[in-house]
Design an enzyme around this catalytic site. Structure first.
Site, PDB file in Angstrom:
ATOM      1  N   LYS A  33      22.125 -14.753 -18.950  1.00 28.99           N
ATOM      2  CA  LYS A  33      22.581 -15.670 -17.908  1.00 28.99           C
ATOM      3  C   LYS A  33      24.102 -15.604 -17.826  1.00 28.99           C
ATOM      4  CE  LYS A  33      23.065 -20.270 -18.434  1.00 28.99           C
ATOM      5  NZ  LYS A  33      24.341 -20.683 -17.843  1.00 28.99           N
ATOM      6  N   ASP A  60      23.949 -18.041 -12.729  1.00 30.60           N
ATOM      7  CA  ASP A  60      23.891 -19.508 -12.776  1.00 30.60           C
ATOM      8  C   ASP A  60      25.153 -20.093 -12.154  1.00 30.60           C
ATOM      9  OD1 ASP A  60      23.416 -22.154 -13.529  1.00 30.60           O
ATOM     10  OD2 ASP A  60      23.974 -21.828 -15.625  1.00 30.60           O
ATOM     11  N   LYS A  62      24.976 -22.481  -9.574  1.00 26.75           N
ATOM     12  CA  LYS A  62      24.667 -23.878  -9.179  1.00 26.75           C
ATOM     13  C   LYS A  62      25.332 -24.267  -7.853  1.00 26.75           C
ATOM     14  CE  LYS A  62      24.154 -25.654 -13.929  1.00 26.75           C
ATOM     15  NZ  LYS A  62      24.716 -24.603 -14.792  1.00 26.75           N
ATOM     16  N   ASP A  65      26.526 -27.355  -1.444  1.00 23.65           N
ATOM     17  CA  ASP A  65      27.449 -27.530  -0.318  1.00 23.65           C
ATOM     18  C   ASP A  65      26.597 -27.732   0.928  1.00 23.65           C
ATOM     19  OD1 ASP A  65      29.751 -27.388   1.396  1.00 23.65           O
ATOM     20  OD2 ASP A  65      30.735 -26.120  -0.088  1.00 23.65           O
ATOM     21  N   THR A 119      21.036 -31.185 -18.052  1.00 20.06           N
ATOM     22  CA  THR A 119      20.511 -31.657 -19.342  1.00 20.06           C
ATOM     23  C   THR A 119      21.578 -32.412 -20.144  1.00 20.06           C
ATOM     24  OG1 THR A 119      20.886 -29.407 -20.112  1.00 20.06           O
ATOM     25  CG2 THR A 119      18.619 -30.024 -19.663  1.00 20.06           C
ATOM     26  N   GLN A 190      24.643 -31.407 -25.228  1.00 19.66           N
ATOM     27  CA  GLN A 190      23.329 -31.548 -24.607  1.00 19.66           C
ATOM     28  C   GLN A 190      22.706 -32.876 -25.044  1.00 19.66           C
ATOM     29  OE1 GLN A 190      22.420 -29.682 -22.331  1.00 19.66           O
ATOM     30  NE2 GLN A 190      22.827 -27.522 -22.681  1.00 19.66           N
ATOM     31  N   GLY A 210      22.285 -20.800 -25.359  1.00 19.48           N
ATOM     32  CA  GLY A 210      23.648 -20.292 -25.462  1.00 19.48           C
ATOM     33  C   GLY A 210      24.149 -20.324 -26.880  1.00 19.48           C
ATOM     34  N   ARG A 211      24.884 -21.401 -27.212  1.00 17.73           N
ATOM     35  CA  ARG A 211      25.592 -21.476 -28.491  1.00 17.73           C
ATOM     36  C   ARG A 211      24.735 -21.239 -29.732  1.00 17.73           C
ATOM     37  NH1 ARG A 211      28.445 -26.797 -26.348  1.00 17.73           N
ATOM     38  NH2 ARG A 211      26.472 -26.724 -25.194  1.00 17.73           N
TER      39      ARG A 211
HETATM   40  O1  C5P Z   1      25.088 -23.439 -25.414  1.00 21.74           O
HETATM   41  P1  C5P Z   1      23.894 -24.051 -24.758  1.00 21.74           P
HETATM   42  O2  C5P Z   1      22.567 -23.572 -25.333  1.00 21.74           O
HETATM   43  O3  C5P Z   1      23.976 -25.561 -24.658  1.00 21.74           O
HETATM   44  O4  C5P Z   1      23.962 -23.465 -23.264  1.00 21.74           O
HETATM   45  C1  C5P Z   1      23.120 -23.920 -22.233  1.00 21.74           C
HETATM   46  C2  C5P Z   1      23.457 -23.188 -20.973  1.00 21.74           C
HETATM   47  O5  C5P Z   1      22.615 -23.655 -19.921  1.00 21.74           O
HETATM   48  C3  C5P Z   1      24.895 -23.371 -20.489  1.00 21.74           C
HETATM   49  O6  C5P Z   1      25.312 -22.114 -19.951  1.00 21.74           O
HETATM   50  C4  C5P Z   1      24.814 -24.406 -19.389  1.00 21.74           C
HETATM   51  O7  C5P Z   1      25.775 -24.185 -18.379  1.00 21.74           O
HETATM   52  C5  C5P Z   1      23.409 -24.132 -18.838  1.00 21.74           C
HETATM   53  N1  C5P Z   1      22.750 -25.248 -18.170  1.00 21.74           N
HETATM   54  C6  C5P Z   1      22.523 -26.473 -18.779  1.00 21.74           C
HETATM   55  N2  C5P Z   1      21.902 -27.482 -18.098  1.00 21.74           N
HETATM   56  C7  C5P Z   1      21.489 -27.302 -16.843  1.00 21.74           C
HETATM   57  C8  C5P Z   1      21.706 -26.060 -16.220  1.00 21.74           C
HETATM   58  C9  C5P Z   1      22.342 -25.054 -16.922  1.00 21.74           C
HETATM   59  O8  C5P Z   1      22.860 -26.630 -19.940  1.00 21.74           O
HETATM   60  N3  C5P Z   1      20.834 -28.276 -16.212  1.00 21.74           N
END
Ligand code: C5P
Length: 235
Positions: A33, A60, A62, A65, A119, A190, A210-211
């Site tokens: 992503k 991603d 998002k 507009d 989230t 989160q 991600g992390r």
């Molecule tokens: O590092 P982590 O696992 O929290 O990353 C989650 C990823 O998902 C981030 O890139 C964040 O921008 C994305 N995301 C999110 N919540 C959403 C949509 C996208 O955390 N509703």
């Protein structure tokens, strides 16, 4: 239906992204992503580079507009070869329909999914800052129904909402779920989180991680642990 782990490549540059993905050489290419940070820093070419290396790409950005602007922007994105793109369902059904029309201008239309509520948004913030005095699950499900009626392929939501959304919109309507952490790990920013195994049992179609992978001492091992927990019954 295909289920997969999507790695959120939240890196500031293409070099760091490629250096990270080089660790996966000799293995199946992970679904990745790209978010705003990387796309704004590198431009559209980053999508083509990743596609050339054999990755599926979730772009991603998002979008949110007026319908005309989103439709035209999606028209531009439709030529990049991404496999999945997204927008905010809060933009409304006319915006979502314009997005589909714009995206259909390229070759094969990418999957289009809608962010319901981020989230990172808690029930308290939903009520106090967004002035939406309804339970999160009800809000998210309502946004999902609107997205489905507009012709979208699915939503981004918390794994905790995947079951309700499938019940409301059908099993073929995709749930793409960030907010995933290994058992015992910190949630960072989160708010609505579960484990990969939890996301599996709740019915998520794709988890976005991600992390927990990018910051792990051994990212490949963390990715494989995530795949194992998400895709197999016994772990
Ligand atoms: O590092 P982590 O696992 O929290 O990353 C989650 C990823 O998902 C981030 O890139 C964040 O921008 C994305 N995301 C999110 N919540 C959403 C949509 C996208 O955390 N509703």
């Amino acid at each position: 239906m295909a289920k997969d782990v999507i790695i959120a490549c939240d890196f500031p540059s293409g070099e760091e992204t490629m250096a990270f993905l080089d660790k996966f050489q000799g293995r199946a290419r992970p679904y990745v992503k790209i978010g705003m940070e990387l796309f704004y820093a590198q431009g559209p070419d980053i999508v083509r580079r990743l596609k050339d290396r054999g990755h599926s790409v979730f772009l991603d950005l998002k979008l949110h507009d007026i319908p005309n602007t989103v439709g035209r922007a999606m028209g531009v994105l439709s030529h990049l070869g991404a496999d999945m793109v997204n927008l905010h369902a809060a933009g409304g059904s006319a915006m979502m329909e314009a997005a589909i029309e714009g995206l259909s201008r390229g070759g094969q239309r990418p999957l289009l999914i809608a962010v319901t509520q981020l989230t990172s948004t808690s029930q308290e913030r939903l009520e106090r800052e967004l002035l939406i005095p309804r339970p999160m699950e009800e809000v998210v499900t309502s946004y999902a129904r609107t997205a489905k009626a507009a012709g979208l392929n699915g939503v981004v939501c918390s794994p905790l909402e995947a079951g309700t959304i499938h019940a409301a919109c059908g099993d073929g309507f995709l749930t793409v779920t960030p907010g995933v952490r290994f058992a015992g790990a910190a949630g960072d920013d989160q708010q609505r989180v579960t484990t990969p195994a939890g996301a599996r049992s709740l019915g998520s179609d794709y988890i976005v991680v991600g992390r927990p992978i990018t910051q792990a001492p051994d990212p490949v091992a963390a990715y494989e642990k995530c795949l194992r927990e998400f895709l197999t019954d016994n772990n």
